[in-house]
Write a protein that holds these residues in place. Structure first.
Motif, PDB file in Angstrom:
ATOM      1  N   THR A 186       0.821  -1.217   0.000  1.00 49.27           N
ATOM      2  CA  THR A 186       0.000   0.000   0.000  1.00 49.27           C
ATOM      3  C   THR A 186       0.854   1.265   0.000  1.00 49.27           C
ATOM      4  O   THR A 186       0.323   2.365  -0.110  1.00 49.27           O
ATOM      5  CB  THR A 186      -0.905   0.019   1.238  1.00 49.27           C
ATOM      6  N   GLY A 187       2.169   1.094   0.178  1.00 47.09           N
ATOM      7  CA  GLY A 187       3.066   2.242   0.243  1.00 47.09           C
ATOM      8  C   GLY A 187       3.435   2.644   1.647  1.00 47.09           C
ATOM      9  O   GLY A 187       4.337   3.454   1.860  1.00 47.09           O
ATOM     10  N   GLN A 188       2.749   2.091   2.635  1.00 43.73           N
ATOM     11  CA  GLN A 188       3.081   2.396   4.026  1.00 43.73           C
ATOM     12  C   GLN A 188       4.445   1.812   4.381  1.00 43.73           C
ATOM     13  O   GLN A 188       4.838   0.766   3.849  1.00 43.73           O
ATOM     14  CB  GLN A 188       2.029   1.829   4.971  1.00 43.73           C
ATOM     15  N   GLN A 189       5.132   2.469   5.287  1.00 38.19           N
ATOM     16  CA  GLN A 189       6.448   1.990   5.705  1.00 38.19           C
ATOM     17  C   GLN A 189       6.620   2.198   7.206  1.00 38.19           C
ATOM     18  O   GLN A 189       6.314   3.263   7.736  1.00 38.19           O
ATOM     19  CB  GLN A 189       7.564   2.719   4.963  1.00 38.19           C
ATOM     20  N   ILE A 190       7.109   1.143   7.886  1.00 37.94           N
ATOM     21  CA  ILE A 190       7.365   1.205   9.328  1.00 37.94           C
ATOM     22  C   ILE A 190       8.812   0.791   9.586  1.00 37.94           C
ATOM     23  O   ILE A 190       9.296  -0.195   9.025  1.00 37.94           O
ATOM     24  CB  ILE A 190       6.401   0.283  10.104  1.00 37.94           C
ATOM     25  N   GLN A 191       9.494   1.562  10.419  1.00 35.83           N
ATOM     26  CA  GLN A 191      10.866   1.260  10.811  1.00 35.83           C
ATOM     27  C   GLN A 191      10.950   1.277  12.337  1.00 35.83           C
ATOM     28  O   GLN A 191      10.327   2.118  12.987  1.00 35.83           O
ATOM     29  CB  GLN A 191      11.851   2.295  10.257  1.00 35.83           C
ATOM     30  N   LEU A 192      11.729   0.351  12.885  1.00 32.45           N
ATOM     31  CA  LEU A 192      11.966   0.375  14.328  1.00 32.45           C
ATOM     32  C   LEU A 192      13.406  -0.016  14.622  1.00 32.45           C
ATOM     33  O   LEU A 192      13.988  -0.844  13.925  1.00 32.45           O
ATOM     34  CB  LEU A 192      10.986  -0.529  15.080  1.00 32.45           C
ATOM     35  N   GLN A 193      13.973   0.623  15.640  1.00 35.69           N
ATOM     36  CA  GLN A 193      15.336   0.338  16.091  1.00 35.69           C
ATOM     37  C   GLN A 193      15.320   0.227  17.614  1.00 35.69           C
ATOM     38  O   GLN A 193      14.704   1.041  18.301  1.00 35.69           O
ATOM     39  CB  GLN A 193      16.301   1.449  15.662  1.00 35.69           C
ATOM     40  N   TYR A 194      16.021  -0.785  18.128  1.00 36.56           N
ATOM     41  CA  TYR A 194      16.057  -1.046  19.575  1.00 36.56           C
ATOM     42  C   TYR A 194      17.474  -1.495  19.919  1.00 36.56           C
ATOM     43  O   TYR A 194      17.980  -2.460  19.376  1.00 36.56           O
ATOM     44  CB  TYR A 194      15.047  -2.146  19.900  1.00 36.56           C
ATOM     45  N   GLN A 195      18.131  -0.762  20.821  1.00 38.67           N
ATOM     46  CA  GLN A 195      19.525  -1.057  21.143  1.00 38.67           C
ATOM     47  C   GLN A 195      19.732  -1.062  22.651  1.00 38.67           C
ATOM     48  O   GLN A 195      19.306  -0.142  23.355  1.00 38.67           O
ATOM     49  CB  GLN A 195      20.443  -0.014  20.500  1.00 38.67           C
ATOM     50  N   VAL A 196      20.379  -2.114  23.158  1.00 41.30           N
ATOM     51  CA  VAL A 196      20.722  -2.211  24.578  1.00 41.30           C
ATOM     52  C   VAL A 196      22.160  -1.741  24.740  1.00 41.30           C
ATOM     53  O   VAL A 196      23.098  -2.385  24.255  1.00 41.30           O
ATOM     54  CB  VAL A 196      20.581  -3.662  25.093  1.00 41.30           C
ATOM     55  N   ASN A 197      22.350  -0.606  25.389  1.00 38.40           N
ATOM     56  CA  ASN A 197      23.688  -0.049  25.560  1.00 38.40           C
ATOM     57  C   ASN A 197      24.484  -0.824  26.609  1.00 38.40           C
ATOM     58  O   ASN A 197      23.927  -1.597  27.389  1.00 38.40           O
ATOM     59  CB  ASN A 197      23.598   1.437  25.955  1.00 38.40           C
ATOM     60  N   THR A 198      25.793  -0.605  26.628  1.00 38.69           N
ATOM     61  CA  THR A 198      26.668  -1.356  27.539  1.00 38.69           C
ATOM     62  C   THR A 198      26.370  -1.068  29.006  1.00 38.69           C
ATOM     63  O   THR A 198      26.674  -1.883  29.873  1.00 38.69           O
ATOM     64  CB  THR A 198      28.144  -1.029  27.254  1.00 38.69           C
ATOM     65  N   ASN A 199      25.763   0.085  29.300  1.00 36.73           N
ATOM     66  CA  ASN A 199      25.439   0.409  30.702  1.00 36.73           C
ATOM     67  C   ASN A 199      24.038  -0.040  31.094  1.00 36.73           C
ATOM     68  O   ASN A 199      23.550   0.282  32.173  1.00 36.73           O
ATOM     69  CB  ASN A 199      25.595   1.911  30.947  1.00 36.73           C
ATOM     70  N   GLY A 200      23.372  -0.785  30.193  1.00 36.76           N
ATOM     71  CA  GLY A 200      22.055  -1.307  30.511  1.00 36.76           C
ATOM     72  C   GLY A 200      20.895  -0.436  30.088  1.00 36.76           C
ATOM     73  O   GLY A 200      19.745  -0.850  30.150  1.00 36.76           O
ATOM     74  N   THR A 201      21.168   0.811  29.639  1.00 39.57           N
ATOM     75  CA  THR A 201      20.091   1.682  29.178  1.00 39.57           C
ATOM     76  C   THR A 201      19.644   1.272  27.774  1.00 39.57           C
ATOM     77  O   THR A 201      20.361   0.582  27.058  1.00 39.57           O
ATOM     78  CB  THR A 201      20.535   3.150  29.158  1.00 39.57           C
ATOM     79  N   ILE A 202      18.452   1.704  27.402  1.00 36.06           N
ATOM     80  CA  ILE A 202      17.862   1.342  26.115  1.00 36.06           C
ATOM     81  C   ILE A 202      17.748   2.579  25.226  1.00 36.06           C
ATOM     82  O   ILE A 202      17.336   3.640  25.670  1.00 36.06           O
ATOM     83  CB  ILE A 202      16.461   0.724  26.300  1.00 36.06           C
ATOM     84  N   LYS A 203      18.119   2.416  23.949  1.00 37.85           N
ATOM     85  CA  LYS A 203      17.912   3.453  22.950  1.00 37.85           C
ATOM     86  C   LYS A 203      16.939   2.898  21.918  1.00 37.85           C
ATOM     87  O   LYS A 203      17.192   1.856  21.318  1.00 37.85           O
ATOM     88  CB  LYS A 203      19.235   3.833  22.282  1.00 37.85           C
ATOM     89  N   ALA A 204      15.809   3.580  21.743  1.00 36.49           N
ATOM     90  CA  ALA A 204      14.780   3.036  20.855  1.00 36.49           C
ATOM     91  C   ALA A 204      14.176   4.133  19.987  1.00 36.49           C
ATOM     92  O   ALA A 204      14.110   5.306  20.387  1.00 36.49           O
ATOM     93  CB  ALA A 204      13.679   2.365  21.677  1.00 36.49           C
TER      94      ALA A 204
END
Length: 275
Positions: A186-204
């Motif tokens: 349909t042309g729709q687009q979804i992107q997701l990124q999820y990263q666990v940093n070395t200090n235990g915090t999350i970048k999403a």
């Protein structure tokens, strides 16, 4: 909650507040309370403490089993918390499976790290978690003067009922980074990124470009964790992974392109592209 033997703070691996920590001493031989006031209590637990409270030695192969014990209020009651405090800690430790398991994982290969539990009692009771390192001074500790009897405290607020335990997610304690991109017919687009940093915090980060939706930080973290819950990111087949994401994203099953890349701390990488 009872106090524990105090120890000197050497450094912070993770800190949730800017207030300097005050060492609290007591004769009990157990986990270390480094701050305690009417707002919060900060306590450090090393691997020996975890063994004492869970009956399990924390190693890379027992991380999941230790996690399963630490989401039980009864474990925290053994550690000296009241039943209401234990319920809050267990509840919040189970809320973020990936971060909690990542903290335990790092403790297995860095012996100077201790699990840091911040119990916030002012207002809505909640618990936060991180890692902290410290060392024990070799200088003999001067015996403390007898403390004055504690003043009566106000009755505790009604205890928070312990919620039933939910099924634990598949073993994914070594997840390092996840990237998914779906382009629909349909042309729709979804992107997701999820990263666990070395200090235990999350970048999403979560993006639905067609609907102009862009989430970052904790909002994206909650969104993505809801999507990947129940999926074995490392060992599932391409078909299982694709079907799971398409179902959870709720945009239909007709896609033009599906890209998936997962990286794990054991250097495993799962990557594929479907058209």
């Amino acid at each position: 909650m009872k106090f524990f033997k105090g120890m000197m703070v050497a450094g912070l691996a993770i800190s949730f507040c800017s207030t300097s920590l005050t060492v609290v001493s007591n004769s009990a031989e157990a986990a270390t309370v480094v701050e305690s006031n009417y707002n919060k209590t900060v306590t450090l637990f090393n691997k020996a403490d975890i063994l004492a409270y869970t009956g399990l030695s924390l190693t890379s192969s027992t991380v999941s089993s230790v996690y399963n014990e630490l989401v039980k209020a009864s474990t925290w009651e053994v550690a000296g918390y009241s039943s209401s405090e234990a319920a809050v800690i267990a509840r919040d430790f189970s809320k973020n499976y990936y971060k909690s398991v990542s903290l335990l994982q790092k403790m297995t290969y860095q012996n100077d790290l201790h699990l840091k539990v911040i119990l916030i009692t002012k207002g809505f009771a909640k618990a936060e978690f991180g890692l902290q390192s410290y060392y024990v001074s070799e200088t003999p500790v001067t015996p403390e003067k007898p403390q004055e009897p504690e003043k009566p405290v106000a009755p505790e607020t009604p205890e928070v009922p312990e919620t039933p335990e939910t099924p634990v997610a598949p073993e994914q304690s070594d997840l390092k980074k996840l990237e998914v991109q779906v382009t629909y017919t349909t042309g729709q687009q979804i992107q997701l990124q999820y990263q666990v940093n070395t200090n235990g915090t999350i970048k999403a980060q979560y993006q639905d470009k067609s609907n102009k939706v862009q989430l970052q930080g904790s909002a994206a973290e909650v969104k993505i964790e809801g999507i990947i819950a129940g999926l074995d990111l490392k060992n599932a087949s391409e078909k299982e992974i694709t079907s799971h994401f398409l179902t959870k994203l709720g945009k239909g099953t007709s896609y033009k392109q599906f890209q998936y890349q997962g990286q794990f701390n054991d250097n495993t990488q799962v990557k594929f592209k479907l058209k």
